[in-house]
Scaffold this motif. Structure first.
Motif, PDB file in Angstrom:
ATOM      1  N   THR A 324      -2.705  -3.770   7.064  1.00 16.47           N
ATOM      2  CA  THR A 324      -2.849  -3.089   5.978  1.00 16.47           C
ATOM      3  C   THR A 324      -3.588  -3.871   4.615  1.00 16.47           C
ATOM      4  N   ILE A 325      -4.191  -3.220   3.866  1.00 17.02           N
ATOM      5  CA  ILE A 325      -4.721  -3.755   2.555  1.00 17.02           C
ATOM      6  C   ILE A 325      -4.308  -2.751   1.737  1.00 17.02           C
ATOM      7  N   ARG A 326      -3.861  -3.016   0.346  1.00 11.48           N
ATOM      8  CA  ARG A 326      -3.473  -2.184  -0.716  1.00 11.48           C
ATOM      9  C   ARG A 326      -4.241  -2.257  -1.979  1.00 11.48           C
ATOM     10  N   LEU A 327      -5.130  -1.336  -2.265  1.00 16.63           N
ATOM     11  CA  LEU A 327      -6.188  -1.576  -3.274  1.00 16.63           C
ATOM     12  C   LEU A 327      -5.560  -0.617  -4.511  1.00 16.63           C
ATOM     13  N   GLU A 328      -5.424  -1.391  -5.757  1.00 15.32           N
ATOM     14  CA  GLU A 328      -4.944  -0.593  -6.721  1.00 15.32           C
ATOM     15  C   GLU A 328      -6.304  -0.504  -7.684  1.00 15.32           C
ATOM     16  N   VAL A 329      -6.589   0.880  -7.988  1.00 15.06           N
ATOM     17  CA  VAL A 329      -7.927   0.958  -8.746  1.00 15.06           C
ATOM     18  C   VAL A 329      -7.341   2.262  -9.972  1.00 15.06           C
ATOM     19  N   PRO A 330      -6.704   1.719 -11.262  1.00 13.44           N
ATOM     20  CA  PRO A 330      -6.176   2.487 -12.233  1.00 13.44           C
ATOM     21  C   PRO A 330      -6.987   3.454 -12.821  1.00 13.44           C
ATOM     22  N   ASN A 331      -8.180   3.311 -12.850  1.00 11.94           N
ATOM     23  CA  ASN A 331      -9.066   4.380 -13.299  1.00 11.94           C
ATOM     24  C   ASN A 331      -9.538   5.561 -12.065  1.00 11.94           C
ATOM     25  N   TYR A 332      -8.705   5.588 -11.101  1.00 11.93           N
ATOM     26  CA  TYR A 332      -8.912   6.827 -10.140  1.00 11.93           C
ATOM     27  C   TYR A 332      -7.596   7.622 -10.421  1.00 11.93           C
ATOM     28  N   TYR A 333      -8.158   8.955 -10.975  1.00 11.64           N
ATOM     29  CA  TYR A 333      -7.081  10.049 -11.459  1.00 11.64           C
ATOM     30  C   TYR A 333      -6.958  11.362 -10.489  1.00 11.64           C
ATOM     31  N   SER A 334      -7.309  10.797  -9.364  1.00 12.23           N
ATOM     32  CA  SER A 334      -7.152  12.264  -8.472  1.00 12.23           C
ATOM     33  C   SER A 334      -7.083  11.648  -6.787  1.00 12.23           C
ATOM     34  N   ASP A 335      -6.239  12.345  -6.140  1.00 12.00           N
ATOM     35  CA  ASP A 335      -6.239  11.866  -4.804  1.00 12.00           C
ATOM     36  C   ASP A 335      -7.456  12.076  -4.096  1.00 12.00           C
ATOM     37  N   THR A 336      -8.269  12.954  -4.631  1.00 11.85           N
ATOM     38  CA  THR A 336      -9.625  13.177  -3.837  1.00 11.85           C
ATOM     39  C   THR A 336     -10.555  11.950  -3.814  1.00 11.85           C
ATOM     40  N   ILE A 337     -10.566  11.332  -4.958  1.00 15.86           N
ATOM     41  CA  ILE A 337     -11.300  10.155  -5.117  1.00 15.86           C
ATOM     42  C   ILE A 337     -10.652   9.026  -4.531  1.00 15.86           C
ATOM     43  N   CYS A 338      -9.346   8.683  -4.676  1.00 10.21           N
ATOM     44  CA  CYS A 338      -8.580   7.804  -4.014  1.00 10.21           C
ATOM     45  C   CYS A 338      -8.844   7.871  -2.247  1.00 10.21           C
ATOM     46  N   GLN A 339      -8.831   9.220  -1.947  1.00 12.74           N
ATOM     47  CA  GLN A 339      -9.070   9.054  -0.207  1.00 12.74           C
ATOM     48  C   GLN A 339     -10.604   8.885   0.056  1.00 12.74           C
ATOM     49  N   ASP A 340     -11.450   9.206  -0.833  1.00 14.55           N
ATOM     50  CA  ASP A 340     -12.777   9.032  -0.701  1.00 14.55           C
ATOM     51  C   ASP A 340     -13.039   7.660  -0.547  1.00 14.55           C
ATOM     52  N   TYR A 341     -12.430   6.763  -1.572  1.00 12.41           N
ATOM     53  CA  TYR A 341     -12.726   5.333  -1.657  1.00 12.41           C
ATOM     54  C   TYR A 341     -11.925   4.743  -0.264  1.00 12.41           C
ATOM     55  N   ALA A 342     -10.789   5.172   0.049  1.00 11.77           N
ATOM     56  CA  ALA A 342     -10.084   4.660   0.886  1.00 11.77           C
ATOM     57  C   ALA A 342     -10.853   4.677   2.490  1.00 11.77           C
ATOM     58  N   ASN A 343     -11.516   5.812   2.383  1.00 13.61           N
ATOM     59  CA  ASN A 343     -12.590   6.160   3.846  1.00 13.61           C
ATOM     60  C   ASN A 343     -13.628   5.136   3.887  1.00 13.61           C
ATOM     61  N   TRP A 344     -14.277   4.896   2.494  1.00 13.42           N
ATOM     62  CA  TRP A 344     -15.500   4.044   2.692  1.00 13.42           C
ATOM     63  C   TRP A 344     -14.869   2.780   2.732  1.00 13.42           C
ATOM     64  N   MET A 345     -13.890   2.211   2.098  1.00 10.07           N
ATOM     65  CA  MET A 345     -13.522   0.763   2.413  1.00 10.07           C
ATOM     66  C   MET A 345     -13.025   0.400   3.685  1.00 10.07           C
ATOM     67  N   LEU A 346     -12.309   1.652   4.539  1.00  5.39           N
ATOM     68  CA  LEU A 346     -11.939   1.546   5.791  1.00  5.39           C
ATOM     69  C   LEU A 346     -13.238   1.215   6.675  1.00  5.39           C
ATOM     70  N   LYS A 347     -14.282   1.803   6.450  1.00  6.86           N
ATOM     71  CA  LYS A 347     -15.660   1.693   7.157  1.00  6.86           C
ATOM     72  C   LYS A 347     -15.999   0.054   7.151  1.00  6.86           C
ATOM     73  N   ARG A 348     -15.901  -0.346   5.637  1.00  5.99           N
ATOM     74  CA  ARG A 348     -16.402  -1.721   5.575  1.00  5.99           C
ATOM     75  C   ARG A 348     -15.596  -2.603   6.230  1.00  5.99           C
ATOM     76  N   TYR A 349     -14.375  -2.345   5.773  1.00  8.49           N
ATOM     77  CA  TYR A 349     -13.425  -3.429   6.680  1.00  8.49           C
ATOM     78  C   TYR A 349     -13.485  -3.385   8.031  1.00  8.49           C
ATOM     79  N   SER A 350     -13.538  -2.385   8.603  1.00  7.07           N
ATOM     80  CA  SER A 350     -13.568  -2.215  10.155  1.00  7.07           C
ATOM     81  C   SER A 350     -14.676  -3.001  10.827  1.00  7.07           C
ATOM     82  N   THR A 351     -16.015  -2.816  10.053  1.00  6.78           N
ATOM     83  CA  THR A 351     -17.247  -3.407  10.501  1.00  6.78           C
ATOM     84  C   THR A 351     -17.377  -4.794  10.301  1.00  6.78           C
TER      85      THR A 351
END
Length: 417
Positions: A324-351
Motif C-alpha cells: 500500500t501507498i498513501r498519497l495526500e493531495v490536499p487540493n483534491y476536493y472530491s471523491d471523483t478526482i481522488c479516485q481518478d488519481y488513484a486509478n492513474w497512479m495504480l497504473k504507474r506503480y504496477s508497470t
C-alpha cells in the motif's frame, strides 16, 4: 505526394542505410522563420551548424525536451549578445532523412529557448554551444523570473481558459494586455472534461472543467507553478510537444496503454535493433493506492482507493501480497478526482516493475507516451511485448545510436476500487 505516403517512405527508409538530416530554424517573435541552418550546401549559413550534440525527452509535468547545438562563430554572427542572438530567441529543431527519391523529409522535434550559451576560442576556431530547453523555460522562472505578486484564480473559473490566459501574459509587463505574449501558440486542450461533473466534499456539484476552489500562488511563485496548480485540479499532465505547443491531457484517459499508437515494431533480426536492457524495480511497485484529499468544514474528507486484484497481473495482491501507498493531495476536493488519481497512479506503480532501455539506430518520429513493441524470440512462442515510451536520447549528428527509455506494459490490470 501526400503526407501519409511520404511518412510511409520515411518508415521504409529507416530500415536501410540513410542520410540523416538536421535543421535549426531561428524564429522571429511572430513565429516565422528568420533564417535556417541545415544540410543544404547551397545555404550559405549551413556550414556554421556543427551537427553534434544531443536531443533528449523525458515524460513529466513541465520541462520535457532539451538539446545542445554547436555553431561555428568565426565572424561572431552567432554569439550571445545584443543585436545578435539574445534573450527570447526561439529555435526550432527538426530531424529527418533523405528519402530514396531524393526528397528531404523533416520531422519537428520541438521549439526551444536558449538556456545557457558557451563560447569556445581556440587557434583558428571559434564556436558557440547553446544548451536549449523547451518553451516551459518561459514559465518556470528561467527567463522571466518569479511572479511579482500572488496570482489568483477564483473558484468557478474555467481551468483551461485560465491556463491559456497565463500564456498570454505580456513578457515585458506580465500583464494580460494581449501584447507580446509569453507564448503566442494556442495550447492544445482535451475535450475529456467538457461534459463531466464532480461532487465536492460539501455536496456541491460543479463542472469538472471549473476551478473547485480559489487558487492563490505564492508571491515567489512562477507562471509554471500556476499552470501546475491548475492542472492538478483536473489530475492532468502538461508539457510542450514536439511541435512546440503546450498540451494538457487527462490522466483519466491514460489508464490503458493497449490502444495507443505503435511507433515501431522491433525484432531481433531488424537491423534497427541494437539491444535492450531490462531493469526490474520491485521496490517501486505498489498494488494498493490510497489517495486522501481535502477535508470540508463538516469534516468530510475526499478520498479514493484503487487496488490491483487482477489475477493475470504479475503484481496483483494475490501474488505478492498487499503493498500500500498513501498519497495526500490536499487540493483534491472530491471523491471523483481522488479516485481518478488513484486509478492513474495504480497504473504507474504496477508497470514500474520493469524498466526497459532499447538501443537502436536513429529514428525521428518517436514521441513520449506512445508504444514500441519488441518480439522476444528468446522466449517460448516469441511473444511481442509492448513498452510505453517514457523518453529518449539521440545524437543530432549523423552517427551514433539512439536510446529509448520505456516501461513494460503488462497491460494495466483490472482496477478495483
Amino acid at each position: 505526394m501526400g503526407a501519409q505516403n511520404l511518412f510511409q517512405q520515411y518508415l521504409k527508409a529507416l530500415r536501410g542505410n540513410f542520410t540523416k538530416l538536421a535543421k535549426i530554424e531561428f524564429l522571429n517573435p511572430n513565429g516565422n522563420v528568420a533564417f535556417a541552418l541545415d544540410n543544404n550546401p547551397l545555404n550559405k549559413r549551413s556550414g556554421a551548424f556543427i551537427q553534434k550534440g544531443t536531443i533528449s525527452c523525458n515524460l513529466q509535468n513541465g520541462r520535457r525536451r532539451q538539446a545542445d547545438i554547436t555553431l561555428i562563430n568565426l565572424d561572431q554572427e552567432y554569439e550571445f549578445a545584443v543585436n545578435h542572438i539574445w534573450f527570447g530567441q526561439q529555435i526550432r529543431l527538426s530531424e529527418g532523412l533523405i528519402l530514396p527519391d531524393g526528397t528531404e523529409y523533416y520531422i519537428p522535434q520541438g521549439i526551444f529557448e536558449i538556456e545557457s550559451p558557451k563560447e569556445s576560442l581556440k587557434p583558428g576556431q571559434r564556436t558557440v554551444t547553446y544548451s536549449l530547453a523547451d518553451k516551459w523555460s518561459n514559465l518556470d522562472g528561467t527567463h522571466f523570473g518569479n511572479l511579482e505578486d500572488v496570482y489568483k484564480v477564483t473558484a468557478g473559473t474555467n481551468i483551461l481558459a485560465a491556463i491559456a490566459s497565463i500564456l498570454k501574459l505580456d513578457r515585458y509587463t506580465m500583464e494580460n494586455n494581449g501584447q507580446n505574449p509569453i507564448d503566442a501558440e494556442a495550447p492544445l486542450f482535451t475535450n475529456y472534461y467538457n461534459d463531466k461533473t464532480q461532487t465536492l466534499t460539501d455536496g456541491t456539484v460543479v463542472p469538472f472543467v471549473e476551478a473547485p476552489y480559489d487558487f492563490i500562488s505564492q508571491s515567489t511563485g512562477t507562471a509554471a507553478s500556476v499552470v501546475l496548480g491548475l492542472v492538478e485540479m483536473v489530475a492532468g499532465d502538461v508539457g510542450y510537444n514536439q511541435t512546440g505547443r503546450l498540451v494538457v491531457n487527462p490522466s483519466q484517459d491514460d489508464i490503458g496503454d493497449q490502444d495507443k499508437p505503435i511507433l515501431w515494431d522491433f525484432t531481433e533480426n531488424d537491423n534497427s535493433f541494437l539491444g535492450a536492457d531490462y531493469s526490474p524495480k520491485p521496490a517501486e511497485v505498489y498494488n494498493d493506492v490510497i489517495v486522501v484529499g481535502a477535508t470540508s468544514d463538516t469534516n468530510a474528507t475526499a478520498k479514493g482507493r484503487a487496488q490491483n486484484n487482477d489475477p493475470t497481473s504479475a503484481t496483483c495482491i494475490s501474488r505478492i501480497g498487499r503493498k500500500t501507498i498513501r498519497l495526500e493531495v490536499p487540493n483534491y476536493y472530491s471523491d471523483t478526482i481522488c479516485q481518478d488519481y488513484a486509478n492513474w497512479m495504480l497504473k504507474r506503480y504496477s508497470t514500474l516493475s520493469q524498466e526497459v532501455t532499447v538501443s537502436c539506430t536513429q529514428m525521428f518520429h518517436i514521441v513520449e507516451n506512445q508504444l514500441i513493441t519488441l518480439q522476444r524470440s528468446d522466449k517460448a512462442g516469441s511473444p511481442i511485448e509492448r513498452h510505453v515510451v517514457q523518453g529518449f536520447s539521440r545524437p543530432i549528428g549523423q552517427t551514433g545510436t539512439m536510446t529509448i527509455n520505456c516501461i513494460s506494459v503488462n497491460d494495466i490490470p483490472a482496477i478495483s476500487a
